[in-house]
Design a protein around this motif. Structure first.
Motif, PDB file in Angstrom:
ATOM      1  N   CYS A   1      96.084  24.725  65.484  1.00 33.12           N
ATOM      2  CA  CYS A   1      95.502  23.890  66.543  1.00 33.12           C
ATOM      3  C   CYS A   1      95.975  22.454  66.349  1.00 33.12           C
ATOM      4  O   CYS A   1      95.829  21.900  65.259  1.00 33.12           O
TER       5      CYS A   1
ATOM      6  N   ARG B   1      93.215  12.075  68.219  1.00 31.94           N
ATOM      7  CA  ARG B   1      92.711  12.879  67.107  1.00 31.94           C
ATOM      8  C   ARG B   1      92.316  12.006  65.933  1.00 31.94           C
ATOM      9  O   ARG B   1      91.244  12.140  65.370  1.00 31.94           O
TER      10      ARG B   1
ATOM     11  N   ARG C   1      90.686  23.303  75.929  1.00 26.80           N
ATOM     12  CA  ARG C   1      89.615  22.726  76.743  1.00 26.80           C
ATOM     13  C   ARG C   1      89.801  23.069  78.221  1.00 26.80           C
ATOM     14  O   ARG C   1      88.849  23.458  78.896  1.00 26.80           O
TER      15      ARG C   1
ATOM     16  N   GLY D   1      97.406  23.717  71.737  1.00 24.41           N
ATOM     17  CA  GLY D   1      96.971  22.338  71.915  1.00 24.41           C
ATOM     18  C   GLY D   1      95.500  22.296  72.292  1.00 24.41           C
ATOM     19  O   GLY D   1      95.020  23.138  73.048  1.00 24.41           O
ATOM     20  N   SER D   2      94.780  21.327  71.772  1.00 25.96           N
ATOM     21  CA  SER D   2      93.341  21.236  72.053  1.00 25.96           C
ATOM     22  C   SER D   2      93.082  21.019  73.540  1.00 25.96           C
ATOM     23  O   SER D   2      92.093  21.530  74.076  1.00 25.96           O
ATOM     24  N   ARG D   3      93.951  20.307  74.212  1.00 31.30           N
ATOM     25  CA  ARG D   3      93.767  20.105  75.655  1.00 31.30           C
ATOM     26  C   ARG D   3      93.861  21.436  76.393  1.00 31.30           C
ATOM     27  O   ARG D   3      93.093  21.706  77.303  1.00 31.30           O
TER      28      ARG D   3
ATOM     29  N   ALA E   1      90.698  18.820  66.111  1.00 30.38           N
ATOM     30  CA  ALA E   1      91.711  19.386  66.998  1.00 30.38           C
ATOM     31  C   ALA E   1      91.255  20.690  67.645  1.00 30.38           C
ATOM     32  O   ALA E   1      92.038  21.369  68.278  1.00 30.38           O
ATOM     33  N   GLY E   2      89.994  21.067  67.456  1.00 34.26           N
ATOM     34  CA  GLY E   2      89.477  22.249  68.127  1.00 34.26           C
ATOM     35  C   GLY E   2      89.325  23.484  67.264  1.00 34.26           C
ATOM     36  O   GLY E   2      89.009  24.561  67.772  1.00 34.26           O
TER      37      GLY E   2
ATOM     38  N   ARG F   1      96.256  18.424  68.294  1.00 31.08           N
ATOM     39  CA  ARG F   1      95.699  17.522  69.300  1.00 31.08           C
ATOM     40  C   ARG F   1      96.568  16.276  69.342  1.00 31.08           C
ATOM     41  O   ARG F   1      97.150  15.881  68.324  1.00 31.08           O
ATOM     42  N   GLU F   2      96.638  15.660  70.499  1.00 39.05           N
ATOM     43  CA  GLU F   2      97.393  14.418  70.639  1.00 39.05           C
ATOM     44  C   GLU F   2      97.003  13.508  69.465  1.00 39.05           C
ATOM     45  O   GLU F   2      95.824  13.273  69.220  1.00 39.05           O
TER      46      GLU F   2
END
Length: 168
Positions: free
Chosen positions: A94, A101, A165, A160-162, A10-11, A96-97
């Motif tokens: 953190c 993930r 990014r 969120g990881s997005r 998840a980053g 992630r979708e």
């Protein structure tokens, strides 16, 4: 003490590396000391009491200390352990979708062979999904609720990881 929590893939590694470059932060080294949680990764579990005298050796330097053990988020024992030892702690979580993930996490386990190392065979996703050790890291709501039962919402930042990014 402060904590970077999250799900595998998840980053958290990217964010821990970015945070380690800030002169006012002292990020755990190695990134995941895995002292407080019983979850020591995807497979390994150890419910013995944390050795807090050993814990301090993972923080070298001055600054705000940040433990970057993401699996701590999902360990049912960790919130109360953190609250007992560090009641003023703050958290970055953190996320992630969940579907991408879990697929990424599953692929990482297959690539490293960690499933075989721990006596499992996750080569078939449906078999892996039946294993609670994979599913537990997708139960964001349950995990976050345990933390929020002890710490107020203003102690948390959710990322969120997005977003990491797209807007580093």
């Amino acid at each position: 003490m402060n904590f970077l929590l999250g799900a595998p893939k998840a980053g958290t590694t990217w964010l821990a590396e970015a945070m380690s470059q800030h002169p006012e932060l002292c990020v755990s080294n190695p990134k995941e000391p895995n002292i407080i949680a019983s979850h020591k990764g995807t497979f390994e579990r150890d419910e013995s009491d944390p050795n807090f005298s050993e814990y301090n050796k993972f923080f070298k330097g001055d600054g705000i200390k940040v433990d970057c053990s993401p699996h701590s988020m999902f360990c049912p024992l960790t919130p109360s352990r953190v609250f007992s030892e560090f009641p003023e702690a703050r958290f970055i979580i953190c996320l992630r979708e969940p579907i991408s993930r879990v697929v990424s996490h599953w692929n990482m386990i297959l690539d490293t062979g960690e499933d075989k190392q721990y006596g499992a065979d996750w080569s078939d996703f449906s078999v892996a999904w039946e294993d609670e050790r994979l599913r537990v890291c997708s139960k964001y709501g349950e995990a976050i609720q345990r933390w929020l039962s002890l710490f107020s919402r203003d102690r948390f930042i959710f990322i969120g990881s997005r977003n990491m990014r797209d807007n580093p």
